[in-house]
Design a protein around this motif. Structure first.
Motif, mmCIF file in Angstrom:
data_model
loop_
_atom_site.group_PDB
_atom_site.id
_atom_site.type_symbol
_atom_site.label_atom_id
_atom_site.label_comp_id
_atom_site.label_asym_id
_atom_site.label_seq_id
_atom_site.Cartn_x
_atom_site.Cartn_y
_atom_site.Cartn_z
ATOM 1 N N SER A 57 -20.343 19.141 -30.507
ATOM 2 C CA SER A 57 -20.158 20.145 -31.557
ATOM 3 C C SER A 57 -19.526 21.399 -30.981
ATOM 4 C CB SER A 57 -21.509 20.508 -32.182
ATOM 5 O OG SER A 57 -22.019 19.421 -32.895
ATOM 6 N N ALA A 58 -19.985 21.803 -29.805
ATOM 7 C CA ALA A 58 -19.497 23.041 -29.192
ATOM 8 C C ALA A 58 -18.019 22.924 -28.826
ATOM 9 C CB ALA A 58 -20.328 23.379 -27.958
ATOM 10 N N GLU A 59 -17.522 21.680 -28.660
ATOM 11 C CA GLU A 59 -16.101 21.507 -28.333
ATOM 12 C C GLU A 59 -15.199 21.933 -29.478
ATOM 13 O OE1 GLU A 59 -15.096 17.531 -27.168
ATOM 14 O OE2 GLU A 59 -16.602 17.550 -25.570
ATOM 15 N N GLU A 60 -15.673 21.778 -30.719
ATOM 16 C CA GLU A 60 -14.759 22.022 -31.834
ATOM 17 C C GLU A 60 -15.239 23.058 -32.831
ATOM 18 O OE1 GLU A 60 -14.138 18.319 -33.886
ATOM 19 O OE2 GLU A 60 -16.268 17.914 -34.097
ATOM 20 N N ALA A 61 -16.515 23.428 -32.756
ATOM 21 C CA ALA A 61 -17.034 24.338 -33.774
ATOM 22 C C ALA A 61 -17.500 25.653 -33.171
ATOM 23 C CB ALA A 61 -18.199 23.677 -34.520
ATOM 24 N N ASP A 62 -17.520 26.692 -34.027
ATOM 25 C CA ASP A 62 -17.989 28.009 -33.600
ATOM 26 C C ASP A 62 -19.447 28.220 -33.987
ATOM 27 O OD1 ASP A 62 -15.190 29.049 -32.944
ATOM 28 O OD2 ASP A 62 -15.002 28.331 -35.003
ATOM 29 N N PHE A 63 -19.852 27.517 -35.067
ATOM 30 C CA PHE A 63 -21.235 27.620 -35.531
ATOM 31 C C PHE A 63 -21.837 26.218 -35.533
ATOM 32 C CE2 PHE A 63 -19.206 30.980 -38.419
ATOM 33 C CZ PHE A 63 -19.326 31.973 -37.450
ATOM 34 N N ILE A 64 -22.982 26.064 -34.925
ATOM 35 C CA ILE A 64 -23.618 24.751 -34.860
ATOM 36 C C ILE A 64 -24.996 24.843 -35.480
ATOM 37 C CG2 ILE A 64 -24.396 22.905 -33.322
ATOM 38 C CD1 ILE A 64 -22.340 24.147 -31.270
ATOM 39 N N ILE A 65 -25.200 24.084 -36.553
ATOM 40 C CA ILE A 65 -26.493 24.125 -37.234
ATOM 41 C C ILE A 65 -27.185 22.785 -37.016
ATOM 42 C CG2 ILE A 65 -27.689 24.710 -39.385
ATOM 43 C CD1 ILE A 65 -25.630 26.795 -38.746
ATOM 44 N N ALA A 148 -27.986 27.394 -34.325
ATOM 45 C CA ALA A 148 -29.252 27.588 -35.027
ATOM 46 C C ALA A 148 -29.961 26.257 -35.170
ATOM 47 C CB ALA A 148 -29.011 28.200 -36.400
ATOM 48 N N ALA A 149 -31.267 26.251 -34.917
ATOM 49 C CA ALA A 149 -32.087 25.060 -35.162
ATOM 50 C C ALA A 149 -33.051 25.379 -36.288
ATOM 51 C CB ALA A 149 -32.858 24.676 -33.907
ATOM 52 N N LEU A 150 -33.074 24.500 -37.298
ATOM 53 C CA LEU A 150 -33.931 24.708 -38.461
ATOM 54 C C LEU A 150 -34.776 23.456 -38.680
ATOM 55 C CD1 LEU A 150 -31.155 26.218 -40.765
ATOM 56 C CD2 LEU A 150 -33.001 27.477 -39.627
ATOM 57 N N PRO A 151 -35.937 23.596 -39.368
ATOM 58 C CA PRO A 151 -36.774 22.415 -39.606
ATOM 59 C C PRO A 151 -36.057 21.408 -40.517
ATOM 60 C CG PRO A 151 -37.920 24.451 -40.187
ATOM 61 C CD PRO A 151 -36.496 24.805 -39.969
ATOM 62 N N GLY A 152 -36.506 20.158 -40.485
ATOM 63 C CA GLY A 152 -35.899 19.127 -41.326
ATOM 64 C C GLY A 152 -36.405 19.129 -42.761
ATOM 65 N N VAL A 153 -37.553 19.769 -43.013
ATOM 66 C CA VAL A 153 -38.086 19.826 -44.379
ATOM 67 C C VAL A 153 -37.132 20.663 -45.242
ATOM 68 C CG1 VAL A 153 -40.046 20.521 -45.807
ATOM 69 C CG2 VAL A 153 -40.430 19.729 -43.461
ATOM 70 N N PRO A 154 -36.517 20.059 -46.295
ATOM 71 C CA PRO A 154 -35.455 20.764 -47.014
ATOM 72 C C PRO A 154 -35.836 22.142 -47.533
ATOM 73 C CG PRO A 154 -35.440 18.446 -47.600
ATOM 74 C CD PRO A 154 -36.674 18.666 -46.767
ATOM 75 N N GLU A 156 -38.060 24.337 -46.433
ATOM 76 C CA GLU A 156 -38.153 25.319 -45.346
ATOM 77 C C GLU A 156 -36.760 25.633 -44.796
ATOM 78 O OE1 GLU A 156 -40.977 24.041 -42.332
ATOM 79 O OE2 GLU A 156 -42.383 23.316 -43.843
ATOM 80 N N MET A 157 -35.987 24.561 -44.592
ATOM 81 C CA MET A 157 -34.641 24.718 -44.030
ATOM 82 C C MET A 157 -33.784 25.638 -44.895
ATOM 83 S SD MET A 157 -31.283 23.730 -44.310
ATOM 84 C CE MET A 157 -31.257 22.370 -45.476
ATOM 85 N N LYS A 158 -33.797 25.382 -46.211
ATOM 86 C CA LYS A 158 -32.925 26.139 -47.121
ATOM 87 C C LYS A 158 -33.269 27.625 -47.106
ATOM 88 C CE LYS A 158 -32.014 22.360 -50.320
ATOM 89 N NZ LYS A 158 -32.260 21.800 -51.656
ATOM 90 N N LYS A 159 -34.576 27.926 -47.213
ATOM 91 C CA LYS A 159 -35.010 29.314 -47.232
ATOM 92 C C LYS A 159 -34.578 30.029 -45.939
ATOM 93 C CE LYS A 159 -37.762 32.795 -48.602
ATOM 94 N NZ LYS A 159 -39.224 32.866 -48.356
ATOM 95 N N MET A 160 -34.849 29.400 -44.796
ATOM 96 C CA MET A 160 -34.542 30.033 -43.507
ATOM 97 C C MET A 160 -33.034 30.190 -43.319
ATOM 98 S SD MET A 160 -37.428 27.947 -41.396
ATOM 99 C CE MET A 160 -37.117 28.529 -39.735
ATOM 100 N N PHE A 161 -32.275 29.190 -43.773
ATOM 101 C CA PHE A 161 -30.815 29.260 -43.637
ATOM 102 C C PHE A 161 -30.272 30.430 -44.452
ATOM 103 C CE2 PHE A 161 -26.510 28.016 -45.077
ATOM 104 C CZ PHE A 161 -25.897 27.990 -43.831
ATOM 105 N N LYS A 162 -30.759 30.537 -45.708
ATOM 106 C CA LYS A 162 -30.258 31.601 -46.582
ATOM 107 C C LYS A 162 -30.626 32.981 -46.073
ATOM 108 C CE LYS A 162 -31.222 29.652 -50.696
ATOM 109 N NZ LYS A 162 -31.553 29.570 -52.122
ATOM 110 N N VAL A 163 -31.888 33.121 -45.638
ATOM 111 C CA VAL A 163 -32.393 34.443 -45.258
ATOM 112 C C VAL A 163 -31.897 34.864 -43.872
ATOM 113 C CG1 VAL A 163 -34.490 35.755 -44.719
ATOM 114 C CG2 VAL A 163 -34.428 34.253 -46.727
#
Lengths: 412, 412
Positions: A57-65, A148-154, A156-163
């Protein structure tokens, strides 16, 4: 333009038993802010596999989620993989440990030893608060890239990603915006649409147009990229106008609109009602027409007349006519439509009779043969189709085709 | 053990506007044959990105399955990427070109110039027949690894994978066998099922049991691993026997069986017929009952009586009864079922009236309130439910609940 890459972690994703909805969600949200995802990876619960995906991912992307692998059990390895990838050690984040302890205390549960690992964070990284669960996320910097590493539970993930993640990406993305719009067509093939559009399909244009097709519905995606959101939106709208003109009748709606939804809206606007008389589609047309809320405005009555007797008893189709032409015939379809329209006192009726298969076909009447008849007080159209596919496809394609005839020939 | 890697191609997948169901399907099918998927990739419509993903997959997998990018338009680049990756040129496959020409001829369509590219195949590869569309697949060999490219359209992909790719992988895989079986339950919650199973749910057991739930249907996956297929199959069957006893009435079927399919089979076996009278489900119960082939054996007649008048006219529900109790009431549901059973001369009738929402609710009759009545000549059960969810969920959950009552209370 800054680019993103998504990594989804979990053995349950690799076994195909769970469908990953996190990655599509992140892709849509990122694209809205002008950050296209250039690749996504799914890997199992293995530290080595996660580190490898981070490298790619780091080879081609600037943001890795990254999503998943932050739970308290032995198969949750995202923390360790981040530390390994960053060349860092894991340290306990006292603030997060306190939050996890509070989480259990407030629920009256005993905190287990293995929950402590959830407070471990690579030394150079920061924790991302999670107010819906026990797993904090991880935010790290790697050679100017944001990880960024976020939980797999949708939820939790969505809230943390947005905020906590999206605002950061927005300020770092350098303000390129992407706006998309979908145009939905029915009644012709993908290659004919491509030919109608000609040079507009060129791969190097901006806006770019992509095509997909499912159950006869052809979706055109307009994707415009610009330095500000307004410009991108104007580009999409200008393109949409050009396409709308070129596509004419084939175009039935935009974005999330469905064929049945558009037909329902037209019926409501025109204060008209519809009835259905179905044989081989077995209620599917009625089901589609009543999917939208407010369907009672236009949906009068539906019959599922599977047997010959019910076609006669319920819709008044002449038994001799069935005997002479067979239940799957132009004549019977036409009579079913007339009967349904009259008995329901509806403005329109859709009638369908056919052989959905896999059995019941003959040389003259093969599996997939369908007659669709649409009646109004002043006009009736009855058409023959052969849909060469399995039962579920024949039924859905038939239902959509019937709705499309009503849309294009009667609800003008 | 041989390992697989999946590559899904399409800008619509990277934009998150289409959810990829092909990869999970392939992962499940492969796992059934003892071939675990070790990674999966999603890349856009770019030859370079596809070639890169092929390289990465080849590093860790023995079987590489690619879906998408075989259409006739300029953004379909899988053929070119395969040729590039294999170091091959693309050549026209005469047999496939003939098939594509026939496909258009048989449908009375004109074949367009851009469809010809679909017959192009890398020189060292073979074409995979596609009898449902114009895009043949590609089967190639690369340093002893098997590469397959299939169309992105799920129905075409599945058929071609099952017929032409899977048998080949099976003979090449060797080694460890994984056998799975699904047990499907309805009528209780996930945690109750988990409690009933107790220690059987232990994560370190072989066979392993996983649980998922969708629209009230709870699926238990039994996953057994062994060195030969017979042993794994015996382990699964022994476990299935234990679970079947524990689950009792909640268990309605195995593997691909559906609630409607099981009900249809029981009706056929018992030589009984059913009629439906639906208000808020709008034909969905009839649709589900007629999904299986051979539904004409047991499906007599269906009514979609959305309006009060149609309930009276078509099913003989007393207009005063509707006036007094409201259309959404126990009394009206019961009358609808009786009316449908009598008028269709059916052995059973399912009647449904409710408020699917989002509008139409009140304090006494909230959105999600549903009455289901099932009638037979000797017995009638009418039940009240409140399903708290959005419209589509309420409709599907209601339909499934009705089928389950028929199954457990009438088709014993």
């Amino acid at each position: 333009m800054k680019k993103a890459s998504i990594i989804s972690i979990g053995n349950e994703l690799l076994s195909g038993q769970t469908i990953d909805t996190n990655a599509p969600y992140l892709k849509r949200k990122l694209l809205k802010c002008g950050i296209p995802t250039v690749s996504s990876f799914t890997v199992g619960d293995s530290e080595e596999a996660i580190v490898r995906a981070l490298r790619l991912s780091a080879e081609e992307a600037d943001f890795i989620i990254v999503t998943g692998g932050l739970g308290p059990t032995d198969d949750d390895l995202t923390r360790q993989a981040f530390a390994d990838f960053l060349g860092d050690e894991l340290v306990c984040d006292g603030e997060q440990l306190g939050k996890i302890e509070d989480y259990f205390k407030s629920r009256g549960y005993k905190m287990l030893e293995n929950n402590k690992i959830q407070a471990m964070i690579p030394k150079s990284a920061e924790a991302i608060d999670n107010d819906r669960g026990t797993a904090p996320g991880i935010l790290a910097n790697y050679q100017g890239k944001i990880l960024a590493a976020l939980p797999g539970v949708p939820s939790e993930m969505k809230k943390m990603f947005k905020v906590s993640v999206l605002p950061l990406l927005k300020t770092s993305s350098g303000g390129q915006y992407i706006v998309t719009k979908r145009l939905k067509c029915f009644g012709t093939g993908e290659s004919n649409i491509a030919e109608m559009l000609g040079g507009l399909m060129d791969r190097n244009r901006n806006p770019l147009i992509n095509i997909t097709v499912e159950f006869g519905v052809i979706t055109l995606y307009i994707i415009a990229t610009a330095e500000d959101e307004n410009t991108a939106r104007e580009m999409v709208e200008a393109e949409s106008k050009v396409l709308t003109e070129k596509l004419g009748d084939y175009l039935f709606g935009y974005d999330d609109e469905t064929l049945a939804g558009v037909v329902g809206k037209k019926l409501t606007d025109q204060k008209k009602t519809v009835a259905t008389a179905e044989s081989c589609t077995g209620g599917l047309v009625a089901k589609l027409l009543t999917d939208p809320a407010g369907a009672s405005e236009y949906f009068k009555q539906g019959w599922v007349t599977y047997s010959n007797e019910s076609k006669t008893e319920q819709l008044g189709v002449d038994a001799e006519l069935i005997e002479k032409n067979g239940a799957v015939s132009e004549e019977v379809a036409a009579e079913m439509a007339k009967g349904a329209m009259e008995r329901a006192s509806a403005d329109f009726a859709i009638a369908i009779t056919g052989i959905a298969g896999p059995g019941g076909g003959s040389e003259n009447k093969p599996v997939g043969l369908v007659y669709i008849s649409i009646a109004s007080p002043h006009k009736q159209i009855t058409k023959r189709f052969v849909f060469l596919h399995e039962r579920g496809f024949v039924r859905l394609r038939t239902a959509k085709t019937a709705l499309n005839i009503l849309r294009t020939q009667f609800l003008i």
